[in-house]
Design a protein around this motif. Structure first.
Motif, PDB file in Angstrom:
ATOM      1  N   SER A  30       0.850  -1.208   0.000  1.00 28.91           N
ATOM      2  CA  SER A  30       0.000   0.000   0.000  1.00 28.91           C
ATOM      3  C   SER A  30       0.876   1.245   0.000  1.00 28.91           C
ATOM      4  O   SER A  30       0.595   2.227  -0.703  1.00 28.91           O
ATOM      5  CB  SER A  30      -0.922   0.011   1.222  1.00 28.91           C
ATOM      6  N   ARG A  35       1.691   4.121  -3.339  1.00 31.06           N
ATOM      7  CA  ARG A  35       1.632   5.602  -3.280  1.00 31.06           C
ATOM      8  C   ARG A  35       2.960   6.225  -3.712  1.00 31.06           C
ATOM      9  O   ARG A  35       2.980   7.230  -4.411  1.00 31.06           O
ATOM     10  CB  ARG A  35       1.289   6.080  -1.870  1.00 31.06           C
ATOM     11  N   GLU A  46       3.597   5.932  -7.450  1.00 37.76           N
ATOM     12  CA  GLU A  46       2.817   6.907  -8.222  1.00 37.76           C
ATOM     13  C   GLU A  46       3.407   8.305  -8.111  1.00 37.76           C
ATOM     14  O   GLU A  46       3.395   9.084  -9.059  1.00 37.76           O
ATOM     15  CB  GLU A  46       1.368   6.931  -7.714  1.00 37.76           C
ATOM     16  N   ASP A  74     -13.532   5.231  -3.745  1.00 38.48           N
ATOM     17  CA  ASP A  74     -12.275   4.738  -3.218  1.00 38.48           C
ATOM     18  C   ASP A  74     -11.359   4.385  -4.388  1.00 38.48           C
ATOM     19  O   ASP A  74     -11.831   4.022  -5.454  1.00 38.48           O
ATOM     20  CB  ASP A  74     -12.639   3.469  -2.409  1.00 38.48           C
ATOM     21  N   ARG A  75     -10.053   4.453  -4.181  1.00 38.98           N
ATOM     22  CA  ARG A  75      -9.126   4.173  -5.277  1.00 38.98           C
ATOM     23  C   ARG A  75      -9.202   2.707  -5.729  1.00 38.98           C
ATOM     24  O   ARG A  75      -8.778   2.378  -6.824  1.00 38.98           O
ATOM     25  CB  ARG A  75      -7.704   4.540  -4.892  1.00 38.98           C
ATOM     26  N   ASP A  87     -12.052   0.962  -6.027  1.00 41.68           N
ATOM     27  CA  ASP A  87     -13.421   0.646  -6.486  1.00 41.68           C
ATOM     28  C   ASP A  87     -13.436  -0.307  -7.677  1.00 41.68           C
ATOM     29  O   ASP A  87     -14.250  -1.222  -7.739  1.00 41.68           O
ATOM     30  CB  ASP A  87     -14.168   1.934  -6.865  1.00 41.68           C
ATOM     31  N   GLN A 110      -4.649   1.621   4.710  1.00 41.78           N
ATOM     32  CA  GLN A 110      -4.658   2.605   3.604  1.00 41.78           C
ATOM     33  C   GLN A 110      -4.487   4.024   4.152  1.00 41.78           C
ATOM     34  O   GLN A 110      -3.774   4.847   3.569  1.00 41.78           O
ATOM     35  CB  GLN A 110      -5.960   2.505   2.788  1.00 41.78           C
ATOM     36  N   GLU A 119      -1.231   6.513   3.216  1.00 42.12           N
ATOM     37  CA  GLU A 119      -1.347   7.889   2.691  1.00 42.12           C
ATOM     38  C   GLU A 119      -0.495   8.842   3.533  1.00 42.12           C
ATOM     39  O   GLU A 119       0.269   9.647   2.998  1.00 42.12           O
ATOM     40  CB  GLU A 119      -2.811   8.374   2.750  1.00 42.12           C
TER      41      GLU A 119
END
Ligand code: FAD
Length: 389
Positions: free
Chosen positions: A18, A22, A25, A56-57, A59, A286, A290
């Protein structure tokens, strides 16, 4: 000494990947991230469920959503309408594949599989030395997401042990629009034990036997109950087991969950990733990923999971103490919660987004005498009375 990486993540499971996702990206100032993962290849080894509250990312990766749930005990059958916040399922295999694809397309994050980290990282000038099966590795920061090596009685107030099997039945016996969150049976001696059923099609379901107990249980300890649960759910029809999964999750870790050493943090299950009262961890991980990515992009040190608000900590602890002291009350407590608390409030409470009013609804929904008994048992005078016999 030359340092191999800015950040090294020990373990590329839910938490490690997770965070890696991030940073892959958007790496910001953290440009050399290494994830060391023991397994050779990723498989669909677990099923993550959680309530959907906002877009939600993940989905697009969701395989199933249920708008109706059921919580049952021998005394009570509670239907839960969660159309506003459906209960949804993400297969870990889809998550692993998605993250690996993102990592493959960039330079900042490197995932190294088949690498086992040995022992504890050692402090060196400018960072840490990590001993691995592929040799020594040096890094400025360590994020340790390795699971507990041997869960033991006393390390957590309770352990959630479970064994789940995805079964394919020769007859249409399941209703795919409603999941059974908890179905309690009579148990002797009294235990918090229940069956969890996620129907995936009329002939396919994930059926799981779960136990909340001070002692962690190996999946084999749950095998007999699981066999019975599957046979009962398939109503005697022939079935085939296509996949299985199991886990032992801490509920209320004892001791400090985080090691606070400069440049070294613990994250994931052992860093407070699991909500004590439920063992649910996916969404909390999650949120942490972040926050941690934000810190690392800015060139700051990694962070671990934020502590729960004091009131949540207190409520979770008391709830677990009650389950620990009076497991026979488990079915009535859970059915009361789902019957008496409006679903949106309960979902917010279970998903770490409770308002004060949500918490008040949870408290008033529960039979207070059991909790008063537990609070009284905490008083020194109770210990004295016990000591005096
Ligand atoms: C079967 C199962 C179902 C679950 N279902 C739900 C759910 O429905 N909802 C929910 O919210 N939570 C659920 N959880 C709880 C939680 O979300 C998961 O356990 C989650 O995977 C925890 O993430 P993690 O990163 O802490 O641990 P993991 O995902 O287990 O990652 C740890 C990683 O470390 C690696 N590793 C271990 N030792 C070493 C080593 N020495 N060197 C290198 N790598 C190492 C492992 O291979 C693994 O990949 C479930 C857990 C399990 C086991």
């Amino acid at each position: 000494m030359a340092i191999d990486a800015d950040v090294t993540v020990l373990g590329g499971g839910c938490a490690g990947l997770s965070l890696a996702l991030r940073l892959a990206e958007r790496p910001g100032r953290t440009r050399r991230v290494v994830v060391l993962e023991a397994r050779d290849a990723y498989q669909h080894d677990r099923t993550w469920c959680f309530w959907r509250q906002t877009p939600d990312r993940f989905d697009a990766l969701i395989r199933h959503r249920w708008e109706h749930l059921r919580v049952r005990s021998p005394e009570r059958d509670v239907e839960v309408d969660c159309r506003l916040t459906p209960y949804q399922m993400l297969e870990s295999g889809d998550f692993y594949a998605y993250v690996q694809a993102v990592i493959a397309g960039q330079q900042a994050v490197r995932l190294e599989t088949s690498v086992t980290v040995r022992g504890e990282p050692v402090r060196i000038p400018g960072g840490w030395r990590v001993e691995t099966s592929a040799g020594d590795h040096t890094t400025a920061h360590v994020i340790d997401t390795r699971p507990p090596r041997s869960p033991g009685r006393g390390d957590a107030l309770l352990w959630q042990s479970f064994l789940g099997e995805e079964v394919l039945c020769e007859q249409p016996v399941f209703a795919p629009d409603r999941a059974d969150l908890m179905e309690f049976d009579e148990t002797t001696p009294p235990e918090v034990a229940f069956t969890y059923v996620l129907p995936l099609a009329v002939d396919r379901a994930l059926i799981e036997t779960t136990l909340f107990h001070p002692q962690p249980h190996h999946p084999e300890d749950l095998r007999a109950r699981q066999r019975q649960a599957v046979a009962q759910r398939c109503r005697g029809a022939p079935y085939r087991i296509v996949r299985s999964e199991s886990g032992i999750l801490p509920m209320g870790l004892r001791g400090a969950p985080t090691k606070t050493r400069a440049g070294y943090v613990v994250a994931g299950l052992m860093g407070g990733g699991a909500r004590p009262a439920t063992g649910y961890a996916f969404q909390r991980i999650q949120v942490w990923a972040e926050r941690c990515a934000v810190a690392l992009r800015a060139g700051r040190a990694p962070v671990t999971h934020a502590a729960d608000p004091r009131l949540t900590q207190w409520m979770d602890r008391l709830f677990l103490e009650v389950l620990h002291a009076e497991p026979a009350c488990g079915p009535s407590l859970f059915t009361a919660l789902f019957a008496n608390v409006p679903t949106p409030r309960l979902v917010r409470f279970l998903s770490d987004q409770a308002t004060l009013l949500d918490r008040a609804c949870v408290v008033t929904a529960l039979p207070y005498s059991i909790f008063l008994r537990q609070l009284f048992a905490r008083l020194p005078v109770s210990g004295l009375r016990r000591d005096l016999g």
